[in-house]
Design an enzyme around this catalytic site. Structure first.
Site, short mmCIF file in Angstrom:
data_model
loop_
_atom_site.label_atom_id
_atom_site.label_comp_id
_atom_site.label_asym_id
_atom_site.label_seq_id
_atom_site.Cartn_x
_atom_site.Cartn_y
_atom_site.Cartn_z
N LYS A 22 0.91 -1.26 -0.01
CA LYS A 22 -0.11 0.00 -0.13
C LYS A 22 0.93 1.27 -0.11
CE LYS A 22 -1.75 1.40 4.03
NZ LYS A 22 -1.46 2.92 4.56
N ASN A 23 1.79 1.24 0.87
CA ASN A 23 2.56 2.50 1.07
C ASN A 23 3.76 2.87 -0.09
OD1 ASN A 23 1.14 2.99 3.06
ND2 ASN A 23 2.59 2.57 4.76
N ARG A 93 -5.19 10.60 4.40
CA ARG A 93 -4.01 11.63 4.63
C ARG A 93 -2.78 11.65 3.24
NH1 ARG A 93 -0.88 11.81 7.05
NH2 ARG A 93 -0.42 13.94 7.72
N CYS A 117 -5.32 12.55 12.48
CA CYS A 117 -5.90 11.25 12.57
C CYS A 117 -5.62 10.75 13.69
CB CYS A 117 -5.33 10.10 11.39
SG CYS A 117 -3.54 9.68 11.61
N ARG A 122 0.03 14.58 12.67
CA ARG A 122 0.62 14.52 11.26
C ARG A 122 0.80 15.73 10.54
NH1 ARG A 122 -1.06 8.92 10.29
NH2 ARG A 122 0.55 8.89 8.50
N VAL A 124 2.29 18.47 8.02
CA VAL A 124 3.03 18.47 6.63
C VAL A 124 3.89 19.60 6.15
CG1 VAL A 124 1.20 16.92 5.52
CG2 VAL A 124 0.96 19.56 5.62
N GLN A 126 7.13 19.81 6.65
CA GLN A 126 8.42 19.74 5.97
C GLN A 126 7.87 19.68 4.59
OE1 GLN A 126 11.50 19.38 7.83
NE2 GLN A 126 9.89 20.33 9.43
N ASP A 305 4.85 0.83 12.24
CA ASP A 305 3.67 0.10 11.69
C ASP A 305 3.47 -1.35 11.99
OD1 ASP A 305 3.45 1.79 8.31
OD2 ASP A 305 3.24 2.46 10.51
N ARG A 397 -8.71 -0.49 4.85
CA ARG A 397 -7.71 0.44 4.16
C ARG A 397 -6.51 -0.32 3.90
NH1 ARG A 397 -7.35 5.93 7.10
NH2 ARG A 397 -5.96 6.08 5.43
#
Ligand code: EPZ
Length: 417
Positions: A22-23, A93, A117, A122, A124, A126, A305, A397
């Site tokens: 997925k990632n 996200r 979340c 989380r 952003v 950066q 994870d 997901r």
């Protein structure tokens, strides 16, 4: 809302195939925005997050054509709407990953801020800081990031912390920039490398992916390409943990242990026997696991994870362990739900002290985020009696056909609506 009903007590045995990552798939789908030519992808996982990303790209004008059971052809030639609306971004996200490619290809982007979340704020910042270093004008108003740049310029960027999607966003912004970009303190995750490999096959000039310094020399345009998504190392680790917790013996195919050294080391410390082949990994569990302490950190250290899944293992292992979460500020929500099943867990700041118990008792629990859900599935497989897991849309997901794959390994699990 769907729920999973698991009757625990059976060990997992047999063989199951692992899906594409997925990632890795999420940033690679966004790479289609960088070219007007077709990008042909195979080994894509069938997940809700992937469908959400495809909806997001399609409403921008990207053509999406199915090509076989796990294949797609994406055509960025029709890109005409550099906007990522709140109603889509709020559900996923990772939508922020369209920001860099849109500014690189169209010179502008309007992307809804993803917001926090369950596991943390989380931010952003950066991603934005890096684009500004490359000459983009970036404002944040009414919950949207507006970024504009005639043409981005190569820059030297050092992110304040290791950020996976931050590194990916900036790498995609840099491939069409004028000059060389150096990303220091870059994320070294294998999914970053898979994205870099795909971009290079499209004509990008990238070196150093997989190290903490990535160099990108901008080119005028990118072409289409064919790319196979790498195996999902977190899905792999999750099934290894399920087999370990239930005293099983499983062989996972279409995957490899190559990117899971830290997890494999911990499973071996816990008493598991692990054998690896070129594209498969086998785990034989001991009668009872030994408790193993761990600390999450950026790759190649133990992945955040996999933290929740390992907490489920330690909950029934022999001994006391400490789990330290260093990446996200609120990633212990599965602990409360595991306690409902009889686990003995104390949270002290970013540490969880887990005292292994002889058994867990089935109960009704609630999924709170993707990997917490996986942790509850593992606990349900081990618990005596029946466990019902609510809100399993979180699970869908990131895990393809999970009840089908678990049933194939002998688990007693069914989905109820
Ligand atoms: C990616 O998220 C993964 N998602 C996450 O997987 C994973 O947990 C995480 O990396 C860490 O490995 C995808 O790849 C789609 P980060 P990402 O930016 O990129 C802070 C899953 O379960 N930070 O590496 O969003 C941030 O708050 C998901 O599949 C900033 O402060 O994570 C966190 O504390 C969950 N500002 C830390 O850095 C920024 O601009 C690492 O976050 C960016 C990040």
């Amino acid at each position: 809302m769907d729920k999973l009903i698991i009757t625990g007590g059976t060990s997992l045995n047999g063989e199951v195939a692992i899906s594409g990552a997925k990632n890795a798939a999420l940033p690679i789908l966004c790479a289609s925005l960088l070219t007007a030519e077709p990008l042909h992808l195979i080994n894509l996982p069938h997940l809700n997050d992937i469908s959400t990303m495809l909806r997001l790209l399609a409403q921008m004008g990207v053509g999406v054509t199915l090509d076989g059971p796990a294949g797609l052809v994406l055509d960025g030639g029709g890109l005409n709407n550099p906007l990522a609306p709140y109603d889509l971004v709020k559900t996923m996200r990772a939508s922020i990953l369209v920001l860099g490619p849109l500014v690189a290809r169209c010179g502008e982007a309007r992307v809804s801020l993803p917001g926090g979340c369950a596991i943390g704020a989380r931010p952003v910042d950066q991603h934005i800081k890096g684009l500004q270093a490359m000459g983009a004008e970036v404002t944040v108003e009414a919950g949207y990031v507006h970024a504009k740049a005639k043409r981005l310029k190569g820059a030297r960027i050092c992110t304040d912390m290791v950020t996976v999607t931050g590194t990916e966003n900036l790498m995609m912004a840099a491939v069409l920039a004028d000059g060389e970009t150096i990303i220091e303190n870059a994320a070294r995750e294998p999914e970053v490398v898979d994205l870099a490999n795909c971009l290079v096959s499209m004509g990008a000039q990238i070196s150093g992916a997989g190290t903490d310094v990535i160099r990108i020399r901008g080119v005028e345009r990118l072409s289409g390409a064919n790319h196979r998504i790498m195996p999902d190392r977190i899905e792999t680790g999750t099934y290894l943990c399920a087999a370990a917790a239930t005293g099983g013996d499983v062989r996972l195919t279409q995957t490899s242990a190559a990117y899971l050294d830290a997890v494999v080391d911990k499973l071996m410390d816990a008493g598991c026997e692990i054998t690896t082949e070129r594209d498969a990994i086998r785990l034989k569990a001991p009668q009872r696991l030994k408790a193993v302490s761990l600390r999450t950190a950026p790759y190649p250290a133990f992945p955040t994870d996999m933290q929740a899944q390992f907490m489920a293992i330690n909950a029934v292992a022999d001994g006391v362990s400490t789990i330290r979460e260093t990446i996200f500020e609120n990633r212990f929500m599965h602990a409360n739900e595991l306690q409902r099943l009889g686990a003995d867990i104390q949270i002290e700041g970013s540490n969880a002290i887990v005292r292994g118990v002889s058994h867990l008792e089935g109960a009704t629990v609630m999924a709170t985020d993707l990997r917490a859900s996986a942790s509850l599935v593992i606990a349900g497989l081990v618990a005596q009696g029946e466990t019902t897991i609510d809100r399993i849309y979180h699970l869908d997901r990131g895990y393809e056909r999970i009840e089908e794959k678990l049933s194939k390994l002998g688990a007693k699990v069914r989905r109820a609506h």
